[in-house]
Write a protein that holds these residues in place. Structure first.
Motif: not given
Length: 875
Positions: A442-443, A446-447, A450, A772, A776, A779-780
């Motif tokens: 998940m990180d 996200k990266s 972003s 960004t 995020l 993305q859900r």
């Protein structure tokens, strides 16, 4: 006129067919016979009406001309009849025929109304003749016994005298007036009217009486093989011509018992050619109001290919999905492509692109989902306005035959609108994409959204060294406004492709360099491929252990060779061989452990990069299945942030890349249609190419070195210090503006021009502050429902104007982006969907569901609009 109930007609019709059809088909046969009889009856009455009108008019003319022989001829037995009696009888006959014929034509296609059955014309004529004779006898008070030939002569003379008296009583002015032309014109008009009624009845008959409603919303005309799918409101949303190519006069028959299925499928067979199955799929609560039907074709000999064509001649119907190609755009029906095997290829050629999905959806709310095992070829014919899907084996794409003859399976799904249908079919409620994801994955997801991706892709292997990496990342840091992100190193980290170990000659201090990159905040990603160069030290080892794909119809010890990018000759690792996975894992584990690589990028090529006569340990449906197996295997072993090609959705955080685009304005205009097509096709997480174009991707002739060591380019290009051709500043700026609003932003060359740097700084701040957080947030939706992050405008709010837009897109449903895509352009038209929108440039408010014409967009700006609440109060 007499009527008969529908039940009685059905019973009689069914009884006559019991000897020729099984009880299962009796009711259907009864309806068919009833329809044919009643249609024939109504058309016959209309035809007889035209004849009767002409007889009446002709009779009147003969009477006015004193032609008594005609009276005797029409009376039949020579008995004298009064003129008024004959005229009235014929007139009543004509009117009765017209009335009955029209009533039956009206009621013929109302299946809920009893059928009015009229007296057959021959019987009516007989009754009319009898009436005329009886009328004549009563008029002259003749009994049966008193009749004689002499009386007949007297009657004729009396009738002649009577006619002469009547004619002499007509005023002289009227008798001298010719009426032939008026009557002829009237007859001609009546004939045209009757022809129209007959044609109208014929068309309705073939359109509805021959169309059988097998299921609630599916109609199939067997003789013409026309399929119509309706939605819940009985509106046609899909029209298709089935079994295109077989003789038009071929008839279908019910399948034999041994060929029928027990799942409720309708089974029809065109003898020795095709067998057809149609069924309604069971209700699925997760699909809501969406209904789906299954179609299955089986060819019965090798010369027949199932081929169905879906019509989009309706100008308001648009098709989306499948993939992209050189002659295709958004929507699909705006392009054209001949029958092409549905496998990944090069978009610069008449092939399908690098990402495909067997999913097509139209703007009326119908979708086609093609089975993965069907050997399909798809064409898009802009002239005939149809999309055709054909099942056919060949010697490359579908060389492995799992059935004796070609079969084609697909589902047709329908809903009341395209938004509901698409959201329903791509929902991941039962198996959400986030299920099973680890916190570190998940990180990574996200990266990637972003932070930028810094792609280091030199022209030649010798240009990539440890010093190159150090200098490149240092330049990124010196910019001061861009985050660090992922450093993506292409395949040249190896001495030869397929070594799967670092080239220590060029990277003597790679460990030290990578430690420095990590301290600066960068993550390191290596590109790997399943191709092994014949120059690699691993090639001989793979041949000896039989780990490579072999040549079909030859010794398995002989590997099949192919070309790939800069490789003139290479073998392909057979991922279906269980021994190949431990072999490559052992080598990559050493690289990861020694250099602490964060992730990998899979460069899998396209289906056409496979050897032509490939043969794997386990048979593949098509060469694209290889990349699916390779991706799935590697994701279980390592962290994979991206793949270059796909035919199925990889599990996050893996992004699917767009194809490489050259540095040109035309290529810039292709980015948005490709993003929208891939997103609608079921790939929510997409990775576009580098800002300004994929300048150094192999195979592009415009980037080959010249005799002086420089690269050739257009006159508008400019050259960097390392002699690399960069896009002109205006193109680079407009590309950067568009890329700022895409899920992943990737750089190959850093901005150098002072003006470009200032614009890049402002866009970076905008992305970090607004864009960004939106990605995020949405993305859900992508993880839950499979909805794309970058969406077409019709997925936001609908509307006809949004169906064909290919130069605007939305992030979620609250931001509209309309970049400039043409050289020198500073104004454009912008369409805003329904709602209230705030201008991202000057802050003004705009009412939606309309066009904003002549919207000014200076070079340093990009048009974007933020959705505001509809009940927002001003002042």
């Amino acid at each position: 006129m007499r009527t008969r109930s529908r039940d009685a007609a059905d019973l009689d019709c069914s009884t006559s067919f019991l000897s020729k059809s099984s009880p299962v088909h009796c009711a259907r046969a009864a309806l068919c016979v009833r329809d044919v009889f009643c249609a024939f009856n109504s058309v016959t009455w209309i035809f007889y009406f035209s004849l009767e009108i002409q007889i009446l008019i002709y009779f009147s003319l003969r009477v006015s001309r004193k032609e008594d022989s005609f009276i005797r001829l029409f009376a039949g037995d020579g008995r004298g009849l009064p003129t008024t009696a004959v005229t009235n009888a014929v007139t009543n006959f004509a009117i009765d025929g017209l009335t009955c014929g029209l009533i039956q034509a009206v009621f013929l296609f109302d299946l809920k109304t009893h059928w009015p059955i009229c007296t057959p014309p021959s019987l009516h004529l007989l009754l009319s003749g009898i009436s005329l004779r009886r009328l004549g006898r009563s008029e002259f008070s003749m009994d049966e016994d008193e009749y004689s030939p002499s009386n007949s002569v007297t009657s004729i003379n009396s009738l002649a005298s009577l006619l002469r008296e009547k004619i002499q009583s007509i005023p002289q002015k009227i008798r001298k007036k010719p009426t032939d032309y008026k009557l002829r014109a009237f007859v001609g008009l009546m004939f045209l009217a009757v022809a129209f009624f007959i044609g109208f009845a014929y068309v309705l008959y073939h359109r509805q009486a021959l169309s059988k409603a097998y299921f609630e919303n599916v109609q199939f005309n067997e003789p013409k093989r026309l399929l119509r799918v309706l939605n819940k409101d009985d509106v046609e949303i899909l029209k298709a011509s089935l079994a295109v190519g077989i003789p038009a006069k071929s008839k279908s028959y019910p399948c034999l018992l041994e060929h029928r299925k027990s799942d409720g499928s309708i089974c029809l067979e065109w003898l020795h050619m095709l067998r057809f199955y149609l069924k309604s799929l069971p209700y699925d609560s997760t699909l809501g109001n969406t209904t789906c039907y299954s179609i299955h074709w089986k060819a019965l000999n090798s010369d027949v290919s199932p081929n169905d064509c879906f019509d989009y001649s309706d100008t308001k119907v648009h098709w989306y999905g499948a993939g992209q190609s050189i002659n295709l755009t958004w929507p699909l029906n705006r392009g054209s492509l001949d029958y092409t095997a549905f496998i990944t290829g090069d978009m610069r050629k008449p092939q399908w692109g690098n990402v495909l999905s067997r999913y097509l959806i139209n703007s009326k709310g119908a979708a086609i989902l093609i089975d993965e095992d069907s050997p399909v070829h798809i064409s898009i014919n802009r002239d005939k306005k149809e999309i055709c899907v054909k099942a056919k084996h060949d010697d490359f794409a579908y060389a492995n035959r799992f059935t004796d003859f070609a079969e084609m399976k697909y589902n047709v799904c329908a809903s009341h609108d395209i938004i509901t249908l698409h959201s329903t079919l791509h929902s991941h409620q039962n198996n959400p994409l986030w299920d099973g994801l680890k916190p570190e994955e998940m990180d990574t997801l996200k990266s990637l959204m972003s932070e930028p991706i810094w792609e280091i892709a030199p022209r030649f292997k010798e240009e990539l060294t440890a010093e190159t990496l150090d200098k490149y990342t240092e330049d990124v840091i010196l910019l001061g406004f861009l985050k660090q992100g992922h450093v993506l190193i292409n395949e040249f980290w190896q001495e030869e492709i397929g070594d799967f170990k670092v080239d220590t000659k060029r990277f003597e201090t790679l460990n030290t360099t990578l430690d420095k990159l990590r301290r600066r905040g960068f993550k390191v990603t290596f590109t790997i491929q399943p191709f092994i160069s014949t120059e690699s030290e691993n090639f001989a080892d793979c041949v000896q252990k039989r780990l490579l794909i072999s040549e079909r119809n030859s010794d398995r010890r002989i590997p099949a060779l192919t070309r790939f990018k800069s490789l003139a000759s290479a073998g392909v690792l057979d991922i279906t061989n269980n021994n190949s996975i431990p072999w490559i894992k052992e080598r990559l584990d050493t690289v990861v452990e020694k250099y602490r690589i964060d992730s990998f990028f899979l460069d899998l090529g396209t289906a056409y990069d496979m050897p032509h006569y490939y043969r794997c340990e386990k048979s593949l449906v098509n060469p694209d299945q290889y990349k699916t197996l390779f991706t799935k295997t590697f994701k279980e072993l390592y962290r994979v942030i991206g793949v270059s090609s796909a035919i199925s959705l990889p599990k996050p955080p893996t992004f699917v890349s767009l194809p490489p685009f050259e540095s040109s304005w035309e290529a810039l205009r292709r980015v948005i249609p490709t993003m929208l097509t891939y997103g609608i096709s079921g790939y929510p997480f997409l990775m576009p190419g580098a800002v300004g174009g994929d300048i150094h991707w192999p195979g592009s002739e415009q980037f080959l070195p010249t005799a002086k060591g420089f690269l050739e380019g257009n006159s508008t290009d400019y050259v960097q210090d390392n002699h690399a051709v960069l896009p002109e500043p205006e193109l680079y700026i407009r590309w950067l503006q568009m890329a700022t609003f895409l899920p992943v932003i990737k750089f190959t060359h850093l901005p150098k021009d002072k003006r470009v740097l200032e614009i890049a700084k402002n866009l970076t701040a905008l992305r970090q502050k607004m864009i960004t957080p939106l990605f995020l947030k949405y993305q859900r939706d992508a993880l839950d429902d499979g909805l794309p992050l970058v969406r077409p405008l019709w997925l936001v709010t609908g509307g006809d104007a949004a169906l064909s837009l290919q130069d605007e897109f939305a992030i979620g449903d609250e931001l509209i982006v309309a970049p400039i895509l043409n050289k020198g352009q500073t104004t454009r038209d912008v369409y805003l969907p329904a709602g209230l929108w705030q201008d991202g440039i000057d802050g003004s408010y705009h009412k939606g569901n309309r066009w904003v014409h002549g919207y000014k967009v200076p070079l340093e700006r990009v048009a974007h609009f933020i959705r505001k609440p509809n009940d927002m109060r001003f002042g």
